[in-house]
Design an enzyme around this catalytic site. Sequence first.
Site: not given
Length: 380
Positions: A349, A103, A105-107, A112
């Site tokens: 959780r 997870d 979440k490349f941004g 890059t």
Amino acid sequence: MSAARDPHPVLKASFADRASNASHPLSSYLLRLMELKKSNLCLSADVPTARELIQLADRIGPYIVILKTHYDLVSGWDYHPQTGTGAKLGALARKHGFLIFEDRKFGDIGHTVQLQYTHGTARIIDWAHIVNVNMVPGKASVTALEQAAAHWRSRVNYEVRTSVTVGTPVSDSFDDDGAEEGEDRFAPLEPPGQGIPGPNNGRKGSIVSITTLTQSFEPVDSPRFGRSIAEGDERDDRLYAGIEEPPWERGLLILAQMSSKGNFMTEDYTKACVEAAREHKGFVMGFISQESLNSEPDDAFISMTPGCQLPPEDEKENGVVTGDGLGQQYNDPSKIIGISGSDVIIVGRGILKAASPQQEAERYQRIAWKAYLDRIGRQA
């Protein structure tokens, strides 16, 4: 995106039927795996140490089809490509039948995110079947990740084999003129006149040793991550029964909607995510979203939804579950799968903090699967 409309055909189709028509090989594999295991459960394995992560994956693996990780919050992550944490998770994925979803979440800008995906200490692409992207930087980030995955795919099932031979020829293998029997296969180390006696000076040449180095690309039959679970463990070659290993292709999920209160993902942003997915069907498997985002006739994306939690077992299964006080909002599997049309519930959780995580994982698996069967009109 949730305006009233006729149900999309995908919502009533079985995972098996969708698998046969999926355009992405990894989507097809995942859908078949879901049918085989009767599970549409993803575990969000947010634990603080690598030891806990490996133990958790082994214990909960039988109930899930996806293990979601955040490698950068795990203390003690071993980055060794063959025996490290990613490799051990890969062995457990083979054993229990699940995919690994980092997870991340490349941004960022395209160059890059390519480096973050394929380089650095973690080399995420080597061990994570699925990653995701935050579309705020624009569609170029999706294009960049697809290019990086394609380049990796073109090379991943080949390895460089290096052969080094060092030896000293025996005297019997040379004739009286100092040449090897048959064809002269060795060029002089230096041209005549620069330290190597000429052929007619009455002395025989002397070769102390010969080093031969050859390199070649050879195909390998299994993914780069190692199969061993731990040193000396004899279980290292087990494969989950009923299905083959996952395909080499990597997959992307686009972060289209979030479950956190007050997030800034507007309807226009979500529409742009769907457009990007349609433009990259060979790489984008689907979305992290709060509902199914399939609207066009050809859409067949997989939707995965976080923020899923059940009330305690002694209460009604569709009871109200409050948020965590930090912005997270919860829904139950019946709403996420049955009403909103998502395909996979992501639970963290709710399982991790249970008295018995294994029993709770089985409970989530059972209830989410029933919600799917109810949605498509099939009896359990």
